[in-house]
Design an enzyme around this catalytic site. Structure first.
Site, PDB file in Angstrom:
ATOM      1  N   ASP A  34     -30.663  13.954  -5.925  1.00 30.37           N
ATOM      2  CA  ASP A  34     -31.168  12.662  -5.478  1.00 30.37           C
ATOM      3  C   ASP A  34     -31.617  11.691  -6.569  1.00 30.37           C
ATOM      4  O   ASP A  34     -31.096  10.605  -6.711  1.00 30.37           O
ATOM      5  CB  ASP A  34     -32.344  12.891  -4.531  1.00 30.37           C
ATOM      6  CG  ASP A  34     -32.010  13.833  -3.382  1.00 30.37           C
ATOM      7  OD1 ASP A  34     -30.941  14.438  -3.391  1.00 30.37           O
ATOM      8  OD2 ASP A  34     -32.843  13.947  -2.470  1.00 30.37           O
ATOM      9  N   GLU A  39     -38.662  25.797  -4.616  1.00 29.02           N
ATOM     10  CA  GLU A  39     -37.533  24.860  -4.554  1.00 29.02           C
ATOM     11  C   GLU A  39     -36.954  24.667  -5.955  1.00 29.02           C
ATOM     12  O   GLU A  39     -35.751  24.675  -6.158  1.00 29.02           O
ATOM     13  CB  GLU A  39     -38.017  23.528  -3.973  1.00 29.02           C
ATOM     14  CG  GLU A  39     -36.923  22.514  -3.742  1.00 29.02           C
ATOM     15  CD  GLU A  39     -37.429  21.240  -3.075  1.00 29.02           C
ATOM     16  OE1 GLU A  39     -38.681  21.083  -2.950  1.00 29.02           O
ATOM     17  OE2 GLU A  39     -36.602  20.407  -2.685  1.00 29.02           O
TER      18      GLU A  39
HETATM   19  C1  DGY Z   1     -34.710  14.552   0.641  1.00 26.78           C
HETATM   20  O1  DGY Z   1     -35.129  14.041   1.676  1.00 26.78           O
HETATM   21  O2  DGY Z   1     -35.381  14.621  -0.400  1.00 26.78           O
HETATM   22  C2  DGY Z   1     -33.371  15.169   0.649  1.00 26.78           C
HETATM   23  O3  DGY Z   1     -33.070  15.707  -0.587  1.00 26.78           O
HETATM   24  C3  DGY Z   1     -32.308  14.235   1.094  1.00 26.78           C
HETATM   25  O4  DGY Z   1     -31.130  14.989   1.313  1.00 26.78           O
END
Ligand code: DGY
Length: 428
Positions: A176, A400
């Site tokens: 992201d 994560e």
């Molecule tokens: C988030 O909402 O951070 C996700 O990675 C989007 O896919």
């Protein structure tokens, strides 16, 4: 509990009766590339459940219309108010191709890992002879769906057959807030509409993207809807269009694996079709080589400028079978941080060790990169990456992501694809 037991328990507690949440609260739905890694993890101890994950993922595949074959980044199998943007925000209800789907979905995709994970699951089934009959049946049902999905990528995101597919939203890359997207995002307007983030209720702000980033994510989401999701319109006018080296490498590897599966299951013409795409990309990707960083990088598809940022996505070249040898570069990266490969090289000026895809170590990336290096004959380097990952799992459990400088676990806890990566790559 042993680490293996802990990892299995995480998948089981994130199981929602056929699909696996990445982690409860922060991500309360089924994510696309997570689902593939999670299926691989389930395969290490519960083959029927592993195949079920993919059946649930493909419930959301659009059929017919200009987006035939599309698989979304998120399947919203159930309602939840712990995540933004939820199903109502994307505007996909009733979009062409969504009639009769078993779930609501978002309108962008994610790195298509599926065919590779399916092939690895097939290899495991063959090894554990008992699982072969089921795997055979599942793969025969999956192959047309996988082919339709790869064709969606090539048809809608590379209509001129350049060999380099385009993505239209940073969330589509799965990485992201990578610093590689900073320059192209500068041309994207901030949304003017109000919205409420939910992620900061689950994870500290220092580990998540800032508001300026979300303002642009929302703008691009709404832009897609305003074009009624029509690929031609989006590809002509979306203010964010990038040749992401992550998606390109993952699609390339998946097409190689899909061609191999097609050959094995008697679909020679489809195998040849995938092979032609693979060949085109093999040639085209050489334009994405960075002499500065000695690795592959992404490109702004609007301006034609290389996005000369050293991210771990550019180390997937061995995994994708690309020609350049990445071994010396990966050796350097590994010498710079003690806990495995960071998502952005630590010597890069905008490296941030805590913030999501701007620095932290992601274990599934380590697995993909190491697997590619091993296949290309760099076993010692692959083992060094695996060893550092093992140490992180043992010291911190299944987060994560992880701080590449201190090794601290970050982001969401009890994270499914981290546990799945452990089960496939380390425990076995
Ligand atoms: C988030 O909402 O951070 C996700 O990675 C989007 O896919």
């Amino acid at each position: 509990m042993t680490l293996t037991e802990q990892a299995r328990t995480i998948l089981q507690s994130n199981d929602r009766g056929g699909y696996t949440l990445p982690t409860a609260g922060l991500y309360p739905f089924q994510w696309n590339w997570d689902a593939s890694v999670n299926a691989l993890g389930w395969m290490a101890f519960d083959a029927p459940r592993a195949w079920e994950e993919l059946r649930w993922l493909f419930k959301g595949q659009w059929r017919g219309g200009p987006n035939d074959g599309f698989v979304a980044q998120i399947n919203f199998h159930e309602e939840s108010d712990t995540y933004f943007p939820g199903p109502g925000e994307w505007g996909t209800d009733g979009a062409p191709g969504t009639e009769g789907l078993g779930t609501r979905t978002s309108s962008i995709s994610q790195p298509p890992l599926h065919a590779t994970m399916v092939r690895w699951m097939w290899m495991r089934a063959v090894k554990n002879a008992g699982d072969v009959a089921q795997a055979d049946g599942e793969i025969r049902v999956l192959l047309p769906k996988l082919l339709a999905h790869h064709r969606w990528w090539y048809r809608t995101r590379d209509a001129r057959n350049t060999g380099l597919v385009v993505n239209i939203h940073p969330w589509e890359t799965g990485m992201d807030n990578s610093p590689a997207w900073d320059a192209p995002l500068a041309s994207v307007p901030a949304t003017a509409r109000p919205y409420t983030r939910r992620d900061l209720g689950h994870v500290e702000a220092s580990m998540r993207p800032p508001k300026s980033f979300y303002d642009r994510m929302v703008y691009l989401m709404d832009f897609n809807r305003a074009q009624n999701f029509e690929p031609e319109k989006i590809m002509a006018a979306c203010p964010y269009r990038v040749n992401d080296i992550g998606i390109i490498s993952i699609l390339q590897r998946a097409s190689i694996d899909l061609a191999a599966l097609c050959d094995e299951f008697g679909l020679a013409a489809d195998a040849a079709d995938m092979g032609a795409h693979v060949q085109r990309t093999d040639t085209a990707v050489q334009a994405l080589w960075s002499p500065t960083w000695q690795q592959y990088v992404s490109k702004d598809a609007i301006t034609g400028q290389l996005l000369d940022v050293p991210t771990s996505a550019g180390l997937l070249g061995a995994y994708a079978g690309f020609a350049r040898d990445l071994e010396p570069t990966v050796q350097q990266w590994l010498g710079e941080t003690p806990y495995g490969l960071p998502s952005t090289r630590s010597s890069f000026e905008r490296f941030e060790p805590l913030r999501y895809w701007r620095g932290p170590v992601w274990q599934h990336m380590n697995m993909l990169i190491a697997t590619g290096l091993k296949e290309q004959g760099h076993a010692a380097l692959a083992d060094a990456i695996r060893h550092r990952s093992s140490q992180l799992f043992a010291a911190q459990g299944f987060h994560e992501y992880y701080d590449p400088l201190s090794g601290a676990g970050l982001g969401g806890k009890s994270f499914s694809w981290t546990a799945a990566t452990y089960l496939h790559w380390i425990a076995n």
